[in-house]
Design a protein around this motif. Sequence first.
Motif, short mmCIF file in Angstrom:
data_model
loop_
_atom_site.label_atom_id
_atom_site.label_comp_id
_atom_site.label_asym_id
_atom_site.label_seq_id
_atom_site.Cartn_x
_atom_site.Cartn_y
_atom_site.Cartn_z
N ALA A 240 0.80 -1.20 -0.06
CA ALA A 240 -0.21 0.11 -0.16
C ALA A 240 0.70 1.27 -0.04
N ALA A 241 1.71 1.00 0.75
CA ALA A 241 2.87 2.48 0.85
C ALA A 241 3.48 2.73 -0.57
N SER A 242 4.04 1.38 -1.06
CA SER A 242 4.69 1.61 -2.50
C SER A 242 3.54 1.97 -3.56
N THR A 243 2.41 1.68 -3.36
CA THR A 243 1.42 2.55 -4.25
C THR A 243 1.02 3.73 -3.94
N VAL A 244 1.25 4.14 -3.02
CA VAL A 244 1.04 5.73 -2.73
C VAL A 244 2.16 6.53 -3.13
N VAL A 245 3.52 5.85 -3.24
CA VAL A 245 4.68 6.52 -3.64
C VAL A 245 4.68 6.44 -5.06
N THR A 246 4.19 5.39 -5.64
CA THR A 246 4.40 5.14 -7.14
C THR A 246 2.96 5.89 -7.89
N LEU A 247 1.94 6.02 -7.67
CA LEU A 247 0.78 6.51 -8.19
C LEU A 247 0.60 8.03 -8.62
N PRO A 248 1.39 8.97 -7.77
CA PRO A 248 1.40 10.12 -8.28
C PRO A 248 2.48 10.39 -9.56
N ILE A 249 3.58 9.71 -9.44
CA ILE A 249 4.44 9.54 -10.68
C ILE A 249 4.12 9.09 -11.96
N MET A 250 3.17 8.00 -11.65
CA MET A 250 2.40 7.58 -12.65
C MET A 250 1.34 8.39 -13.37
N LEU A 251 0.65 8.93 -12.54
CA LEU A 251 -0.16 10.22 -13.07
C LEU A 251 0.63 11.36 -13.69
N ILE A 252 1.61 11.85 -13.12
CA ILE A 252 2.47 12.83 -14.01
C ILE A 252 3.00 12.32 -15.43
N ALA A 253 3.62 10.99 -15.45
CA ALA A 253 4.04 10.36 -16.57
C ALA A 253 2.82 10.43 -17.56
N LEU A 254 1.58 9.87 -17.29
CA LEU A 254 0.64 9.56 -17.95
C LEU A 254 0.30 11.04 -18.74
N PHE A 255 -0.04 11.82 -17.98
CA PHE A 255 -0.76 13.03 -18.48
C PHE A 255 0.33 14.03 -19.16
N ALA A 256 1.71 13.92 -19.05
CA ALA A 256 2.69 14.78 -19.56
C ALA A 256 3.52 13.83 -20.47
N GLN A 257 3.11 12.66 -20.93
CA GLN A 257 3.98 11.67 -21.94
C GLN A 257 3.94 12.52 -23.28
N ARG A 258 3.05 13.36 -23.58
CA ARG A 258 3.09 13.96 -24.88
C ARG A 258 4.41 15.13 -24.95
N TYR A 259 4.61 15.70 -23.71
CA TYR A 259 5.60 16.67 -23.54
C TYR A 259 6.94 15.80 -23.41
N VAL A 260 7.01 15.03 -22.87
CA VAL A 260 8.22 14.04 -22.67
C VAL A 260 8.85 13.76 -23.99
N VAL A 261 7.71 12.88 -24.74
CA VAL A 261 8.25 12.50 -26.24
C VAL A 261 8.75 13.52 -27.19
N SER A 262 7.85 14.69 -27.07
CA SER A 262 8.35 15.83 -27.97
C SER A 262 9.70 16.45 -27.27
N GLY A 263 9.76 16.55 -26.33
CA GLY A 263 11.18 17.25 -25.58
C GLY A 263 12.47 16.36 -25.79
N LEU A 264 12.08 14.87 -25.69
CA LEU A 264 13.40 14.14 -26.08
C LEU A 264 13.73 14.07 -27.25
N THR A 265 12.61 14.36 -28.35
CA THR A 265 12.85 14.08 -29.82
C THR A 265 13.37 15.33 -30.43
#
Length: 271
Positions: A240-265
């Motif tokens: 449960a604690a690991s899920t609490v740690v992981t969930l915010p990062i997963m949400l950030i990566a999910l909603f910001a993946q467009r910026y990450v891909v365009s920024g890296l390329t």
Amino acid sequence: MRTSPGYRIFRIVAIAVLIVVMLMPIFWMVLSSLKNNVQIFDVANAFNFDPSLENYRNVLARSDYVDYIWNSFFVAFMSTAISLVIGVPAAYSMSRFVMRRSALVVLMARIIPGVSLLVPWYYIFSNLRLVGGYSVLILSHMFVALPLIVYIMMGFFDGLPIDLEEAAQVDGLTPIGAFLKVTLPLSVPGLATAAILSFIFSWNNFMFALVLSDAGTKTLPVAIFDFIGYASIDWGGLMAASTVVTLPIMLIALFAQRYVVSGLTAGAVKG
């Protein structure tokens, strides 16, 4: 060129296998967080159980767990913000003035494992009486975040045409004004990529916080150790604690993946 049916089937199967391999640990973690310790080890009823939020209630009911969340957020935010303030102008200077030797130093800083510096860091910061404070955590995280930001932004600035800045200076802007009003707004995808990756690294960092923090500045990855005892492990609370740690990062990566891909390329091909 048309691909054969066999190749398409192989590609679909390969993608499916990759998705399963990547998501299975996360799925198992979330599933285990809804079980008690007895149910977690009951292989026969791995999917046949009554889910419960008791582990999450136990995790969030701890009076100091909210403090750990704040510590992780504060250290990650401050290390990312300061690294952006320092790293973006440095990356712009290295890109526009072709400072390849400085770029090589930045690349070397990215190659050096941060763990190898923990002992000298601890010795220096302990003599300065900084161990256990927020400042030492922010500085240690900046060691990785700053070269990462400079490396990403250098590639992005290399891909932006200098003609836009020269045109802005012809219209009356100073070089700094052209950077702030023309180049920087065009660099938003690169900035978002650098900031997100830096924040994710700091949020997930375990080793630096384990050695350099104390009870008042403990971050979430270190706080997970509280569920590991000498004689037993609270697997349900740990998941449960690991899920609490992981969930915010997963949400950030999910909603910001467009910026990450365009920024890296963006810096892959110069304009």
